[in-house]
Design a protein around this motif. Structure first.
Motif, PDB file in Angstrom:
ATOM      1  N   LEU A  95       0.837  -1.203   0.000  1.00 35.62           N
ATOM      2  CA  LEU A  95       0.000   0.000   0.000  1.00 35.62           C
ATOM      3  C   LEU A  95       0.870   1.251   0.000  1.00 35.62           C
ATOM      4  CD1 LEU A  95      -2.842  -0.965   2.519  1.00 35.62           C
ATOM      5  CD2 LEU A  95      -3.077  -0.591   0.051  1.00 35.62           C
ATOM      6  N   MET A  96       1.956   1.226   0.763  1.00 40.68           N
ATOM      7  CA  MET A  96       2.849   2.383   0.795  1.00 40.68           C
ATOM      8  C   MET A  96       3.530   2.609  -0.561  1.00 40.68           C
ATOM      9  SD  MET A  96       2.811   4.297   3.415  1.00 40.68           S
ATOM     10  CE  MET A  96       4.364   5.183   3.270  1.00 40.68           C
ATOM     11  N   ARG A  97       3.771   1.562  -1.284  1.00 38.01           N
ATOM     12  CA  ARG A  97       4.333   1.718  -2.632  1.00 38.01           C
ATOM     13  C   ARG A  97       3.349   2.467  -3.526  1.00 38.01           C
ATOM     14  NH1 ARG A  97       5.928  -3.761  -1.367  1.00 38.01           N
ATOM     15  NH2 ARG A  97       8.200  -3.862  -1.071  1.00 38.01           N
ATOM     16  N   TYR A  98       2.063   2.151  -3.358  1.00 42.83           N
ATOM     17  CA  TYR A  98       1.031   2.845  -4.134  1.00 42.83           C
ATOM     18  C   TYR A  98       0.836   4.281  -3.638  1.00 42.83           C
ATOM     19  CZ  TYR A  98      -0.425  -1.280  -6.754  1.00 42.83           C
ATOM     20  OH  TYR A  98      -0.464  -2.351  -7.616  1.00 42.83           O
ATOM     21  N   VAL A  99       0.945   4.482  -2.329  1.00 46.92           N
ATOM     22  CA  VAL A  99       0.842   5.840  -1.789  1.00 46.92           C
ATOM     23  C   VAL A  99       1.943   6.715  -2.379  1.00 46.92           C
ATOM     24  CG1 VAL A  99       1.063   7.251   0.303  1.00 46.92           C
ATOM     25  CG2 VAL A  99      -0.279   5.138   0.362  1.00 46.92           C
ATOM     26  N   ALA A 100       3.141   6.150  -2.509  1.00 50.24           N
ATOM     27  CA  ALA A 100       4.266   6.888  -3.083  1.00 50.24           C
ATOM     28  C   ALA A 100       3.995   7.271  -4.537  1.00 50.24           C
ATOM     29  CB  ALA A 100       5.543   6.058  -2.994  1.00 50.24           C
ATOM     30  N   ARG A 101       3.093   6.548  -5.180  1.00 53.22           N
ATOM     31  CA  ARG A 101       2.713   6.863  -6.567  1.00 53.22           C
ATOM     32  C   ARG A 101       1.492   7.775  -6.629  1.00 53.22           C
ATOM     33  NH1 ARG A 101       2.420   0.962  -9.319  1.00 53.22           N
ATOM     34  NH2 ARG A 101       4.133  -0.002  -8.150  1.00 53.22           N
ATOM     35  N   PHE A 157       9.523   6.057   4.154  1.00 51.49           N
ATOM     36  CA  PHE A 157       9.341   4.671   4.578  1.00 51.49           C
ATOM     37  C   PHE A 157      10.043   3.736   3.607  1.00 51.49           C
ATOM     38  CE2 PHE A 157       6.779   0.730   4.025  1.00 51.49           C
ATOM     39  CZ  PHE A 157       7.164   0.120   5.210  1.00 51.49           C
ATOM     40  N   ASN A 158      10.874   2.860   4.148  1.00 49.93           N
ATOM     41  CA  ASN A 158      11.564   1.844   3.367  1.00 49.93           C
ATOM     42  C   ASN A 158      10.613   0.655   3.206  1.00 49.93           C
ATOM     43  OD1 ASN A 158      13.127  -0.231   2.346  1.00 49.93           O
ATOM     44  ND2 ASN A 158      14.875   0.140   3.700  1.00 49.93           N
TER      45      ASN A 158
END
Length: 199
Positions: A17-23, A73-74
């Motif tokens: 989800l955080m990967r998508y938030v970064a996008r 966030f890593n």
């Protein structure tokens, strides 16, 4: 189709989800907020003198940081550990800022939850309330590190490894603090024998 995409988000890990938030994916952020919003609000409320407005402000700031700087966030790390660490540091900064004007009791109003006992067997609400109040009083007498370690483990349900990362100490130190805290509580709260367990 939009509903189908949302269902996909609900099945993702926190880290994905955080990967998508970064996008810039808003629904991914919404799903993270759904998972952690209430948990973190309770976390802040219990650690910030049971001040609801302050807790809400800190919650807002926490998720604003996620929106503004998701790259901090890593995604190879565990999100739950990271978000608790950020929230914990927010509280520490608040304590430092106000330390000169706070009593120890005020710093520990955060520890008054009834959920600390994992397997309650009290016969009525009065006994549970009595136990909670007694436990709070004993936690107030502990130093910050031991008291908060106990709360993170037995109230928030975090793993030893997670707590060590949040409090920036070794797992051995976490276990030692828990052992000390539980031993002290067991001695002080003998009347409630069996209600506090070192899991």
């Amino acid at each position: 189709m939009a509903f189908y995409k949302h269902i996909l988000y609900t099945g993702l890990s926190d880290e994905d989800l955080m990967r998508y938030v970064a996008r810039g994916k808003e629904k991914a952020f919404t799903e993270l907020y759904r998972r952690y919003g209430n948990k973190m609000l309770i976390f802040f409320y219990q650690r910030l003198y049971q001040d609801k407005e302050k807790a809400e402000d800190f919650l807002h700031d926490l998720f604003l940081k996620i929106i503004e700087n998701p790259q901090s966030f890593n995604t190879n790390k565990k999100f739950s550990t990271w978000i608790y660490a950020v929230a914990y540091n927010q509280c520490k900064n608040e304590y430092r800022k106000n330390a000169s004007g706070l009593t120890k009791k005020e710093r520990y109003t955060l520890d008054s939850s009834l959920d600390i006992c994992e397997n309650p067997s009290f016969e009525n609400d009065y006994d549970l309330k009595t136990f909670s109040e007694s436990l709070e009083l004993e936690l107030q007498k502990m130093d910050d590190k031991h008291g908060l370690t106990f709360i993170l483990r037995h109230q928030d349900g975090l793993a030893i490894k997670e707590i060590s990362k949040i409090m920036q100490c070794s797992e051995g130190t976490v276990k030692s603090r828990l052992f000390y805290a539980i031993k002290r509580l067991a001695q002080k709260l003998q009347i409630f024998k069996g209600q506090i367990k070192n899991n």
